[in-house]
Design a protein around this motif. Structure first.
Motif, PDB file in Angstrom:
ATOM      1  N   ALA A 138      42.443 -20.595  -4.620  1.00  0.00           N
ATOM      2  CA  ALA A 138      42.413 -20.855  -5.827  1.00  0.00           C
ATOM      3  C   ALA A 138      43.228 -22.795  -6.168  1.00  0.00           C
ATOM      4  N   GLY A 139      43.677 -22.778  -5.177  1.00  0.00           N
ATOM      5  CA  GLY A 139      44.524 -24.318  -5.413  1.00  0.00           C
ATOM      6  C   GLY A 139      45.576 -24.184  -6.836  1.00  0.00           C
ATOM      7  N   GLN A 140      46.258 -22.871  -7.065  1.00  0.00           N
ATOM      8  CA  GLN A 140      46.575 -22.300  -8.120  1.00  0.00           C
ATOM      9  C   GLN A 140      48.965 -23.299  -8.014  1.00  0.00           C
ATOM     10  N   ARG A 141      49.243 -22.715  -8.457  1.00  0.00           N
ATOM     11  CA  ARG A 141      50.555 -22.792  -8.551  1.00  0.00           C
ATOM     12  C   ARG A 141      51.171 -21.510  -7.918  1.00  0.00           C
ATOM     13  N   LEU A 142      51.738 -21.406  -6.654  1.00  0.00           N
ATOM     14  CA  LEU A 142      52.620 -20.363  -6.531  1.00  0.00           C
ATOM     15  C   LEU A 142      52.973 -19.599  -7.493  1.00  0.00           C
ATOM     16  N   GLN A 143      53.481 -20.670  -8.979  1.00  0.00           N
ATOM     17  CA  GLN A 143      54.165 -19.450  -9.758  1.00  0.00           C
ATOM     18  C   GLN A 143      53.102 -19.066 -10.464  1.00  0.00           C
ATOM     19  N   GLY A 144      52.186 -19.158 -10.536  1.00  0.00           N
ATOM     20  CA  GLY A 144      50.954 -18.515 -11.429  1.00  0.00           C
ATOM     21  C   GLY A 144      50.169 -17.410 -10.703  1.00  0.00           C
ATOM     22  N   ALA A 145      50.359 -17.232  -9.039  1.00  0.00           N
ATOM     23  CA  ALA A 145      50.186 -16.212  -8.808  1.00  0.00           C
ATOM     24  C   ALA A 145      51.040 -15.247  -8.728  1.00  0.00           C
ATOM     25  N   GLN A 146      52.219 -16.185  -8.655  1.00  0.00           N
ATOM     26  CA  GLN A 146      53.343 -14.753  -8.520  1.00  0.00           C
ATOM     27  C   GLN A 146      53.256 -14.276  -9.907  1.00  0.00           C
ATOM     28  N   TRP A 147      52.907 -14.438 -11.205  1.00  0.00           N
ATOM     29  CA  TRP A 147      53.378 -13.746 -11.963  1.00  0.00           C
ATOM     30  C   TRP A 147      51.522 -13.411 -12.673  1.00  0.00           C
ATOM     31  N   LEU A 148      50.822 -13.038 -12.124  1.00  0.00           N
ATOM     32  CA  LEU A 148      49.418 -12.216 -12.449  1.00  0.00           C
ATOM     33  C   LEU A 148      49.991 -11.257 -12.780  1.00  0.00           C
ATOM     34  N   GLY A 149      49.702 -10.956 -14.106  1.00  0.00           N
ATOM     35  CA  GLY A 149      49.115  -9.472 -15.279  1.00  0.00           C
ATOM     36  C   GLY A 149      48.583  -8.327 -14.082  1.00  0.00           C
ATOM     37  N   LEU A 150      49.199  -7.436 -14.321  1.00  0.00           N
ATOM     38  CA  LEU A 150      48.567  -6.223 -13.621  1.00  0.00           C
ATOM     39  C   LEU A 150      47.069  -5.443 -14.035  1.00  0.00           C
ATOM     40  N   ASN A 151      47.084  -5.774 -16.051  1.00  0.00           N
ATOM     41  CA  ASN A 151      46.183  -5.366 -16.730  1.00  0.00           C
ATOM     42  C   ASN A 151      45.123  -6.711 -17.149  1.00  0.00           C
ATOM     43  N   ASN A 152      45.609  -7.535 -17.194  1.00  0.00           N
ATOM     44  CA  ASN A 152      44.158  -8.644 -17.037  1.00  0.00           C
ATOM     45  C   ASN A 152      43.952  -9.493 -15.808  1.00  0.00           C
ATOM     46  N   TYR A 153      43.945  -9.599 -15.441  1.00  0.00           N
ATOM     47  CA  TYR A 153      43.912 -10.606 -14.032  1.00  0.00           C
ATOM     48  C   TYR A 153      42.407 -10.561 -14.207  1.00  0.00           C
ATOM     49  N   ARG A 154      41.729  -9.666 -13.755  1.00  0.00           N
ATOM     50  CA  ARG A 154      40.001  -9.659 -13.849  1.00  0.00           C
ATOM     51  C   ARG A 154      39.431  -9.617 -15.210  1.00  0.00           C
ATOM     52  N   SER A 155      40.149  -9.767 -16.404  1.00  0.00           N
ATOM     53  CA  SER A 155      40.042  -9.970 -17.342  1.00  0.00           C
ATOM     54  C   SER A 155      38.653 -10.601 -17.953  1.00  0.00           C
ATOM     55  N   GLN A 156      38.490 -11.831 -16.888  1.00  0.00           N
ATOM     56  CA  GLN A 156      37.386 -13.202 -17.292  1.00  0.00           C
ATOM     57  C   GLN A 156      36.323 -12.876 -15.820  1.00  0.00           C
ATOM     58  N   HIS A 157      37.078 -11.877 -14.989  1.00  0.00           N
ATOM     59  CA  HIS A 157      36.099 -11.637 -13.137  1.00  0.00           C
ATOM     60  C   HIS A 157      34.404 -12.111 -14.052  1.00  0.00           C
ATOM     61  N   HIS A 158      33.335 -11.702 -13.266  1.00  0.00           N
ATOM     62  CA  HIS A 158      31.953 -12.003 -13.553  1.00  0.00           C
ATOM     63  C   HIS A 158      31.406 -11.168 -12.231  1.00  0.00           C
ATOM     64  N   GLU A 159      30.679 -10.147 -12.682  1.00  0.00           N
ATOM     65  CA  GLU A 159      30.273 -10.386 -11.918  1.00  0.00           C
ATOM     66  C   GLU A 159      28.497 -10.383 -10.860  1.00  0.00           C
ATOM     67  N   GLY A 160      28.545 -10.038 -10.727  1.00  0.00           N
ATOM     68  CA  GLY A 160      27.161 -11.310  -9.656  1.00  0.00           C
ATOM     69  C   GLY A 160      27.534 -11.592  -8.099  1.00  0.00           C
ATOM     70  N   ASN A 161      26.621 -12.539  -8.172  1.00  0.00           N
ATOM     71  CA  ASN A 161      26.114 -12.885  -6.222  1.00  0.00           C
ATOM     72  C   ASN A 161      26.723 -14.053  -5.931  1.00  0.00           C
ATOM     73  N   SER A 162      26.559 -14.944  -6.791  1.00  0.00           N
ATOM     74  CA  SER A 162      27.294 -16.483  -6.562  1.00  0.00           C
ATOM     75  C   SER A 162      29.210 -16.635  -6.030  1.00  0.00           C
ATOM     76  N   TYR A 163      29.293 -17.878  -5.512  1.00  0.00           N
ATOM     77  CA  TYR A 163      30.481 -17.446  -4.766  1.00  0.00           C
ATOM     78  C   TYR A 163      31.702 -17.387  -5.218  1.00  0.00           C
TER      79      TYR A 163
END
Length: 293
Positions: A138-163
């Motif tokens: 995802a090209g993100q700083r490791l600090q951002g990845a390090q502190w992903l929230g358990l309850n919100n990391y997928r809050s903007q995820h959308h279902e579908g078949n796109s890449y």
């Protein structure tokens, strides 16, 4: 010999600046394929241990090995990548041995395949490898990845078949929350991490403050990549995932230089000796100028 079972200090904290550089462009494809394979092997290892496929002695041998003998433990596999010697050609890379890129911890774990039976064993934690994957994919700083929230990391995820799908980062080094694009096939890795942390571990992560600082301006929350080693349930530390990253690159270098044409051979890591002032004076340590993002 450097021990295979990596441990860390108590939790995460503020970091200093970095002068690191991204991976060479020619290596990004094979590095991504390699990390996909390492993640899959880690999940298989965890499942095999929970299902009693290895003896305690075998588990200890795997956990403390600097390199894991995949053939010996029924985990030999392969992955496909682009041939660096010929355009538009794919080659199959056998994996018979890998660096130990997992963090191991003896603890009580639930076997969700056996009525949630609680067993005491040593399991591989794939968390730090997955942090690295967020930086790499995802090209993100490791600090951002390090502190992903358990309850919100997928809050903007959308279902579908796109890449692509969306990953929510609740904090970062230079901004508060934001959304980034993530390859859709990586999201199940994070879902598996959440399942491991909440259903396989004896208890889910407790809330902790960002960088263990109650004055950080962020509310305490549960973190996706909770480490079992700290005094709080904060994520794995910078030094730990840095060690895992170097191990990944050691494995990559071995594979790459075996298949690449001579003019593209490359040293992803450097060998240095510990200072004479160190308790490990004279021993070899590995460093790299490269970062996943």
């Amino acid at each position: 010999k450097k021990p295979g079972n990596l441990k860390e200090g108590p939790g995460s904290g503020p970091r200093s600046g970095s002068g690191k550089v991204v991976e060479p462009a020619f290596s990004v494809g094979i590095l991504r394929h390699y990390i996909i394979a390492l993640n899959k092997i880690g999940v298989e290892l965890r499942l095999n241990i929970l299902n009693g496929h290895y003896t305690t002695n075998e588990i200890n041998e795997i956990a403390h090995s600097e390199w894991i003998d995949l053939s010996k433990f029924g985990l030999a596999t392969s992955f496909e990548t682009n041939d660096p010697k010929e355009n538009r050609k794919k080659i199959e890379i056998p994996l018979l041995s890998i660096p130990n890129v997992y963090t191991w911890q003896w603890a009580n774990y639930h076997n969700t395949n056996k009525n949630n039976e609680l067993i005491y064993t040593n399991l591989p934690w794939i968390s730090s490898l997955r942090m690295i994957a967020i930086g790499l994919f995802a090209g993100q700083r490791l600090q951002g990845a390090q502190w992903l929230g358990l309850n919100n990391y997928r809050s903007q995820h959308h279902e579908g078949n796109s890449y692509w799908t969306n990953l929510y980062l609740c904090t970062d080094k230079t901004k508060s929350n934001h959304i980034c694009r993530l390859q859709r096939y990586i999201m199940p890795w994070l879902d598996d991490e959440a399942f491991f942390q909440t259903s396989i571990c004896e208890s889910p992560p407790a809330k902790a403050f960002y960088e263990n600082d109650k004055d950080s301006g962020y509310l305490a929350q549960q973190w996706l990549f909770r480490s079992p080693f700290g005094s709080t349930d904060s994520p794995f530390s910078d030094s730990l995932y840095g060690d895992i990253w170097i191990r990944v690159l050691r494995g990559l270098e071995q594979i790459w230089n075996n298949i690449a044409p001579e003019h593209l051979t490359y040293h992803f890591i450097q060998e240095e000796q510990y200072s004479h002032r160190s308790l490990r004076a004279g021993a070899i340590k590995y460093t790299t100028p490269h970062t996943p993002h």
